[in-house]
Design an enzyme around this catalytic site. Structure first.
Site, PDB file in Angstrom:
ATOM      1  NE  ARG A 160      -5.553  -8.417 -12.930  1.00  0.00           N
ATOM      2  CZ  ARG A 160      -6.436  -8.013 -13.847  1.00  0.00           C
ATOM      3  NH1 ARG A 160      -6.471  -6.754 -14.228  1.00  0.00           N
ATOM      4  NH2 ARG A 160      -7.275  -8.869 -14.379  1.00  0.00           N
ATOM      5  NE  ARG A 178     -18.872  -7.746 -24.106  1.00  0.00           N
ATOM      6  CZ  ARG A 178     -17.874  -7.425 -23.291  1.00  0.00           C
ATOM      7  NH1 ARG A 178     -16.654  -7.863 -23.517  1.00  0.00           N
ATOM      8  NH2 ARG A 178     -18.080  -6.663 -22.244  1.00  0.00           N
ATOM      9  NE  ARG A 205     -10.587 -11.936 -19.706  1.00  0.00           N
ATOM     10  CZ  ARG A 205     -10.084 -11.091 -18.807  1.00  0.00           C
ATOM     11  NH1 ARG A 205      -9.258 -11.534 -17.863  1.00  0.00           N
ATOM     12  NH2 ARG A 205     -10.398  -9.816 -18.845  1.00  0.00           N
ATOM     13  CE  LYS A 209     -11.868  -2.819 -23.002  1.00  0.00           C
ATOM     14  NZ  LYS A 209     -10.852  -3.864 -22.764  1.00  0.00           N
ATOM     15  NE  ARG A 221      -9.254 -11.595 -10.464  1.00  0.00           N
ATOM     16  CZ  ARG A 221      -9.954 -10.619 -11.026  1.00  0.00           C
ATOM     17  NH1 ARG A 221     -11.000 -10.129 -10.402  1.00  0.00           N
ATOM     18  NH2 ARG A 221      -9.613 -10.132 -12.199  1.00  0.00           N
TER      19      ARG A 221
END
Length: 215
Positions: free
Chosen positions: A127, A88, A172, A13, A161
């Site tokens: 990542r 949201r 999430r 996004k 992370r």
């Protein structure tokens, strides 16, 4: 144009918002930027948000809505904007409708970036960040370093992370499905939703988004 950008974490996004806003010559308004700006400037809303955050509490919708309203009323947003991360949830979407109605304007489109859940997990969990410089970002599949675990730029250690672990990503996604995804149906009832696949190269996704918005 006045656009809302929706999609799960890992859909790209932020990247698409930047490209679309530039192509359409409208400001990109992201929730993260709103919070950072209000907190750094010491606004009343920023101080209120900071107090909740320091206490480890969720920032109430009223604070987020107030920040978004103030930003949308800035001169550079007079002819349109692209909202990224707001609304949201349905309550925020309803509040946005009221804000726009009061300004005698309305949304032009809600762009829904669609990505399979397994791809989201793959994108985020793969990542790796450099401990020396967080701007040096790699990916085990899409942008692998020449030497595993070592930054190509400075030789620093690459790490994952905590927020990027598969377990965290799936949590999430659950939050997204529960809280944010319902706004798609909310806006679909207003015939505003354009759904596009966010798979492929960045410029390919941007092209699909621009085509959808032209409708």
């Amino acid at each position: 144009m006045r656009i809302v950008l929706v999609g799960p974490p890992g859909a790209g996004k932020g990247t698409q918002a930047a490209y679309l806003a530039k192509n359409l010559d409208i400001p990109h308004i992201s929730t993260g930027d709103l919070f950072r700006a209000n907190i750094s400037q010491g606004t009343a809303l920023g101080l209120e948000a900071q107090s909740y955050m320091k206490a480890g509490q969720l920032v109430p919708d009223s604070v987020t809505i107030g920040m978004a309203k103030d930003r949308m009323e800035q001169p550079d947003a007079a002819n349109g904007f692209l909202l990224d991360g707001f609304p949201r949830n349905v309550a925020q979407a309803e509040a946005l409708d009221e804000i726009l109605k009061a300004g005698h304007v309305q949304l032009d489109a809600v762009l829904d970036l669609e990505v399979p859940e397994d791809e989201v997990v793959k994108r985020i969990a793969g990542r790796r960040i450099c401990r020396n410089d967080s701007a040096h970002v790699f990916h085990v599949t899409y942008n692998a370093p020449k030497t595993e675990g070592v930054c190509d730029v400075c030789g620093g250690e690459l790490y994952q992370r905590d927020d990027d672990s598969e377990e965290t990503v799936r949590r999430r996604l659950e939050v997204y499905h529960t809280e944010t995804e319902p706004i798609i149906d909310y806006y679909r009832s207003q015939n505003l939703v354009e759904t596009i696949s966010a798979l492929g190269k960045v410029d390919e996704v941007t092209a699909k988004a621009m085509t959808a918005l032209k409708k």
